[in-house]
Write an enzyme that holds these catalytic residues in place. Structure first.
Site, mmCIF file in Angstrom:
data_model
loop_
_atom_site.group_PDB
_atom_site.id
_atom_site.type_symbol
_atom_site.label_atom_id
_atom_site.label_comp_id
_atom_site.label_asym_id
_atom_site.label_seq_id
_atom_site.Cartn_x
_atom_site.Cartn_y
_atom_site.Cartn_z
ATOM 1 N N ASN A 93 0.861 -1.178 0.298
ATOM 2 C CA ASN A 93 -0.074 -0.114 0.357
ATOM 3 C C ASN A 93 0.986 1.053 -0.088
ATOM 4 O O ASN A 93 2.086 1.566 0.247
ATOM 5 C CB ASN A 93 -1.427 0.035 0.879
ATOM 6 C CG ASN A 93 -0.643 0.242 2.534
ATOM 7 O OD1 ASN A 93 0.379 -0.914 2.856
ATOM 8 N ND2 ASN A 93 -1.325 0.249 3.479
ATOM 9 N N CYS B 198 -10.885 -3.425 -3.891
ATOM 10 C CA CYS B 198 -9.301 -4.723 -4.300
ATOM 11 C C CYS B 198 -10.853 -6.017 -4.250
ATOM 12 O O CYS B 198 -10.059 -6.496 -5.190
ATOM 13 C CB CYS B 198 -8.846 -5.185 -3.049
ATOM 14 S SG CYS B 198 -7.517 -3.583 -3.221
ATOM 15 N N GLU C 198 -2.967 -4.471 -2.585
ATOM 16 C CA GLU C 198 -3.715 -5.637 -3.876
ATOM 17 C C GLU C 198 -4.112 -5.184 -4.920
ATOM 18 O O GLU C 198 -3.441 -5.444 -5.722
ATOM 19 C CB GLU C 198 -5.405 -6.455 -3.040
ATOM 20 C CG GLU C 198 -5.390 -6.590 -1.482
ATOM 21 C CD GLU C 198 -5.386 -6.002 -0.942
ATOM 22 O OE1 GLU C 198 -5.095 -4.513 -0.833
ATOM 23 O OE2 GLU C 198 -5.500 -6.715 0.353
ATOM 24 N N GLU D 270 0.209 5.494 0.478
ATOM 25 C CA GLU D 270 0.194 6.431 0.857
ATOM 26 C C GLU D 270 -0.043 7.940 0.359
ATOM 27 O O GLU D 270 0.961 7.630 0.157
ATOM 28 C CB GLU D 270 -0.724 6.441 2.752
ATOM 29 C CG GLU D 270 -1.615 5.517 3.084
ATOM 30 C CD GLU D 270 -1.647 5.105 4.992
ATOM 31 O OE1 GLU D 270 -0.618 6.248 4.771
ATOM 32 O OE2 GLU D 270 -1.956 4.422 5.125
ATOM 33 N N CYS E 68 -10.305 -4.836 1.021
ATOM 34 C CA CYS E 68 -11.122 -3.987 1.301
ATOM 35 C C CYS E 68 -12.089 -4.567 -0.104
ATOM 36 O O CYS E 68 -12.206 -5.457 -1.133
ATOM 37 C CB CYS E 68 -10.833 -2.767 1.070
ATOM 38 S SG CYS E 68 -10.154 -2.266 -0.290
HETATM 39 ZN ZN ZN Z 1 -8.448 -2.681 -0.808
#
Ligand code: ZN
Length: 144
Positions: free
Chosen positions: A57, A102, A70, A59, A99
């Site tokens: 990830n 994803c 993902e 940010e 999530c």
């Molecule tokens: Zn996600």
């Protein structure tokens, strides 16, 4: 499903492949850029041929621009010309599932892929993506 991973015949990844995949996700998690949430995620996708594509990830100070691990992994693989995936491993500190966004992006390429969520202590849960995204909207709904 745990013992089924020992069989290749039914198309499921081998136990060794799953171990490599989780290790790859744990490794790429170290590269996560998470100055705001401090919630690092690593994801690794497995192709039917055994190749692995990773993502972490990333940010952003403009929070909405952040990208999950993902989707980062999927987009990386697609950019390399790869569109077939049999499994994804996601490593976080507490073994959370992908999530909703994803799940949808993963489903575009294989609604039946295996999803392994792992924590840093070796805990794991295994799903089919279709379990995590029931009645999914997908390419078939657009005639593809
Ligand atoms: Zn996600």
């Amino acid at each position: 499903m745990g013992d089924r991973f020992s069989k290749e015949a039914d198309g499921l990844p081998s136990a060794a492949a799953i171990e490599r995949l989780v290790a790859a996700a744990a490794e790429v998690r170290e590269a996560a850029y998470t100055p705001y949430s401090h919630f690092a995620v690593g994801a690794a996708l497995l192709t039917p041929g055994g190749a692995i594509y990773r993502g972490c990830n990333v940010e952003n100070a403009s929070y909405g621009l952040s990208l999950c691990a993902e989707r980062n992994a999927i987009f990386h693989a697609v950019a390399e010309g790869v569109r077939q995936f049999s499994a994804v491993a996601v490593v976080t500190e507490n073994a959370v599932t992908p999530c909703g966004a994803c799940r949808q992006v993963l489903a575009e390429f294989n609604l039946e892929m295996i999803v392994i969520v792992a924590d840093l202590a070796g805990g794991r849960r295994v799903y089919r993506l279709s379990e995590l995204l029931p009645d999914a909207f997908g390419p078939a709904h657009l005639g593809n």
